[in-house]
Design an enzyme around this catalytic site. Structure first.
Site, PDB file in Angstrom:
ATOM      1  N   GLY A 198       0.823  -1.204   0.000  1.00 37.36           N
ATOM      2  CA  GLY A 198       0.000   0.000   0.000  1.00 37.36           C
ATOM      3  C   GLY A 198       0.850   1.244   0.000  1.00 37.36           C
ATOM      4  O   GLY A 198       2.056   1.198   0.264  1.00 37.36           O
ATOM      5  N   PRO A 200       2.503   4.865   1.150  1.00 36.93           N
ATOM      6  CA  PRO A 200       3.051   5.235   2.467  1.00 36.93           C
ATOM      7  C   PRO A 200       1.996   5.882   3.349  1.00 36.93           C
ATOM      8  O   PRO A 200       1.148   6.640   2.883  1.00 36.93           O
ATOM      9  CB  PRO A 200       4.166   6.239   2.109  1.00 36.93           C
ATOM     10  CG  PRO A 200       4.495   5.972   0.678  1.00 36.93           C
ATOM     11  CD  PRO A 200       3.228   5.512   0.042  1.00 36.93           C
ATOM     12  N   GLY A 203      -0.909   2.689   7.218  1.00 34.45           N
ATOM     13  CA  GLY A 203      -1.063   1.921   8.457  1.00 34.45           C
ATOM     14  C   GLY A 203      -0.604   0.487   8.376  1.00 34.45           C
ATOM     15  O   GLY A 203      -1.118  -0.354   9.123  1.00 34.45           O
ATOM     16  N   HIS A 420      -5.653  35.153 -13.366  1.00 34.69           N
ATOM     17  CA  HIS A 420      -5.213  33.787 -13.674  1.00 34.69           C
ATOM     18  C   HIS A 420      -6.046  32.767 -12.875  1.00 34.69           C
ATOM     19  O   HIS A 420      -6.589  31.806 -13.450  1.00 34.69           O
ATOM     20  CB  HIS A 420      -3.727  33.651 -13.336  1.00 34.69           C
ATOM     21  CG  HIS A 420      -3.121  32.347 -13.758  1.00 34.69           C
ATOM     22  ND1 HIS A 420      -2.296  32.221 -14.844  1.00 34.69           N
ATOM     23  CD2 HIS A 420      -3.236  31.098 -13.236  1.00 34.69           C
ATOM     24  CE1 HIS A 420      -1.907  30.961 -14.971  1.00 34.69           C
ATOM     25  NE2 HIS A 420      -2.468  30.265 -14.003  1.00 34.69           N
ATOM     26  N   GLU A 421      -6.158  32.972 -11.572  1.00 37.51           N
ATOM     27  CA  GLU A 421      -6.890  32.019 -10.748  1.00 37.51           C
ATOM     28  C   GLU A 421      -8.384  32.066 -11.036  1.00 37.51           C
ATOM     29  O   GLU A 421      -9.063  31.035 -10.969  1.00 37.51           O
ATOM     30  CB  GLU A 421      -6.616  32.293  -9.263  1.00 37.51           C
ATOM     31  CG  GLU A 421      -5.151  32.182  -8.854  1.00 37.51           C
ATOM     32  CD  GLU A 421      -4.547  30.847  -9.219  1.00 37.51           C
ATOM     33  OE1 GLU A 421      -5.261  29.827  -9.192  1.00 37.51           O
ATOM     34  OE2 GLU A 421      -3.348  30.813  -9.564  1.00 37.51           O
TER      35      GLU A 421
END
Length: 652
Positions: A198, A200, A203, A420-421
């Site tokens: 899995g 990182p 768990g 731009h955003e």
């Protein structure tokens, strides 16, 4: 020789030394020390009642009951003293020279030898790493595995949340360790090895500790890198020693974290079979399934790179079972958040379900970090509880980066970033099947001057062609907005990362996902190259490569045209959102809804009008600072799906 025998010998040596010292101490009493002349005077004055004469010392008792002692001079003739003593009726006793016992003489004679032996044993223990072992030059071949007894492991399945399927896969291991006869009566054999795979932070290590905590068995923990040293053969020796220790504690669990450090495929390194890592792997293969049976020992390993492991390590009889510990879904994230929130005083407005919905793609470690960051934000404000506001700030920090409020920007750069955003947000809002726009900010975060953040309404497991085309269009929305306002000649370099992301997704559509007119054919693949490195290779002709490039350009032009049409149609909303960003610097989904409906956006709940008109203070101009990529996301545009390894577009 074990530690108990060494300690016993050490205490015997200490006792012998103390006995010798005490035996050589003279007996002490209440006698007065006098000179020989004073003793003679005492005799002449008839004050002495009794004397005991030894070769070197005279002790006695006066008539008044007091005692005395004096040294007898060497070579003196005291025959007249005896006559004087007899004439005065003094009781005279003689004392023969003291004779030491045979054992005392033997101890004194062997004392130097005992000292030499004790010093030799001390240095040998130091060379072997002391009482604890593991760090001396003589302990190279000893295992570095740390043993945790059943009483030391407090982790149970109740402490593991968000991986219900993985827990179900390993519960029978616990059942076997508790009652092995239940399976052996039916001829069943428990898997000798379980490989946890899995991303990182999901768990894997925690789940392994929970298995040992539930089964109440000893737990050996070691990292894959602890086996390999610069000396050839040391790793194999440590593997043998680890399994020898485990046999003495069976039934038990051996947990090897990051096993890919030692379990990589053989034949890809320099030196062939003589490589130290490969010898260590060979010994591990033999110990897990060789001539000697290791019953009662279950090996659990964890890795996030199962693709590089040697095939012999994954065959039945060694790692019989693979348990996929994937990223948690929305329900799993809610459970994980509740586990970590137990240690934090949360306010009544904190809802773990709402936080879980806004954190897609977060691992268990990410969620633990989120709770910790929220607690830190609350502590900085001297609060007694952690409210939902702190959790939102922590989430924004993790997903978009830390705010760089000290970065100076000119008013022109700030306005261009706002356009731009706004272009990203409007195109993303209006493209079909696109993720909803969650937040837009022109406060510099991480490596970007501004960030437009999208949040999916639900966890996605696959992506449609229309969705990917919408992502490409929204990526170009910022550049197109700059073109509409400032013209083609004044477009900035802020869209460099956007172009990279869009081009990468378009290329994957053509070469990997089969979402172009060239059909479902893979034109590009990853191969394991020299020394295990991942390389991309294409097995196509020049003509086909030209067709691939044309298809990529066609997809990009189509999405670019769609984004341009949206912004031309909604030019008024672009201006309205720009003004809102210039005033508030950050707007959320509710304010975006107001803008898209043609209304002036409401003020943010946390907005402060302390500086008069409610506008943020204008920062100074820094002409010499280079402008980073506006609206860029520092992460890569493609990620691997954990279970299948399939490449998918990465969430913002």
């Amino acid at each position: 020789m074990n530690d108990m025998a060494k300690n016993l010998i050490l205490w015997i040596v200490i006792a012998a030394v103390l006995l010798t010292i005490f035996q050589n101490f003279p007996a002490t009493g209440s006698s007065d020390s006098i000179t020989y002349s004073e003793f003679v005077t005492e005799v002449e004055r008839d004050r002495v009642k009794k004397v005991t004469i030894a070769p070197l010392q005279i002790t006695g008792e006066r008539r008044d009951g007091s005692r005395f002692k004096t040294d007898r001079p060497y070579g003196i003739d005291d025959s007249q003293l005896f006559e004087e003593l007899r004439s005065q009726n003094v009781v005279i006793e003689g004392k023969a020279p003291e004779q030491q016992s045979v054992w005392t003489q033997l101890l004194i004679a062997s004392f130097p030898i005992l000292i030499i032996i004790a010093v030799f044993m001390f240095f040998m223990r130091q060379m072997q790493g002391g009482g604890g072992g593991g760090k001396g030059p003589m302990s190279f071949g000893k295992s570095k595995a740390r043993l945790l007894s059943e009483d030391q492991i407090k982790t149970t399945f109740a402490d593991v949340a968000g991986v219900d399927e993985a827990k179900e896969d390993v519960k029978e291991l616990v059942d076997f360790l508790r009652d092995p006869g239940k399976y052996q009566r039916l001829g069943g054999k428990i898997p000798r090895g379980v490989l946890m795979v899995g991303p990182p932070g999901t768990g894997k290590t925690l789940l392994a500790k929970a298995i040992a905590g539930e089964a109440k068995v000893p737990f050996f923990s070691i990292s894959g890198s602890d086996f390999v040293e610069m000396f050839v053969g040391v790793g194999a020796s440590r593997v043998r020693d680890m399994f020898d220790q485990a046999k003495k504690q069976a039934p038990c669990i051996i947990f090897i974290d990051e096993i890919d450090a030692v379990g990589r495929s053989r034949g890809v390194g320099i030196g062939g079979g003589n490589d130290e890592r490969e010898q260590t792997l060979n010994q591990l293969l033999v110990e897990m399934d060789g001539f000697e049976v290791n019953d009662g020992i279950i090996v659990i390993a964890a890795t996030n790179r199962p693709d590089v492991l040697d095939p012999a390590l994954q065959r039945p009889g060694r790692f019989d079972r693979q348990v996929v510990v994937s990223l948690p879904d929305i329900r799993g994230r809610e459970q994980i958040l509740k586990v970590h929130m137990r240690k934090v005083p949360c306010g009544d407005d904190v809802d773990a379900k709402v936080i879980a919905r806004g954190t897609p793609g977060f691992s268990g470690a990410d969620l633990a970090n989120l709770v910790n960051e929220a607690a830190l934000f609350s502590a900085r404000l001297n609060k007694r509880i952690v409210s939902m506001e702190e959790f939102d700030r922590a989430k924004d920090k993790i997903m978009m980066g830390a705010e760089r409020k000290t970065m100076v920007m000119s008013e022109k750069d700030k306005e261009m970033t706002a356009y731009h955003e706004a272009g990203h947000a409007i195109v993303g809002r209006l493209m079909p099947e696109h993720d909803p726009v969650y937040k837009v900010t022109i406060i510099p975060r991480g490596r970007a001057l501004g960030v437009t953040m999208y949040l999916p309404e639900e966890d996605k497991v696959s992506y449609s062609k229309r969705y990917i085309e919408g992502r490409i269009a929204s990526a170009y929305g910022g550049r197109i907005a700059e073109e509409l306002i400032y013209g083609t000649d004044s477009v900035s370099t802020g869209a460099s990362n956007d172009i990279q992301q869009a081009t990468g997704m378009a290329r994957s559509m053509v070469t990997k996902w089969g979402l172009s007119e060239l059909g479902p054919i893979q034109y590009e693949e990853e191969e394991q190259g020299y020394l295990g490195s991942q390389t991309r290779s294409t097995h196509i002709s020049n003509t086909t490569a030209r067709e691939v490039d044309e298809q990529i350009k066609k997809i990009i032009n189509k999405s670019y045209a769609a984004a341009t049409e949206i912004l031309n149609t909604h030019r008024d909303k672009l201006e309205l959102m720009k003004d809102a960003l210039m005033e508030y610097e950050t707007i959320d989904a509710k304010q975006i809804d107001d803008i898209m409906e043609g209304r002036k956006p409401r003020k943010p709940a946390s907005w402060d009008d302390s500086n008069g008109n409610g506008a943020a203070p204008v920062q100074d101009v820094a002409e010499e600072e280079a402008k980073p990529a506006a609206g860029s996301d520092p992460s890569d545009n493609i990620e691997h799906e954990p279970a299948t390894g399939k490449e998918i577009p990465k969430e913002s």
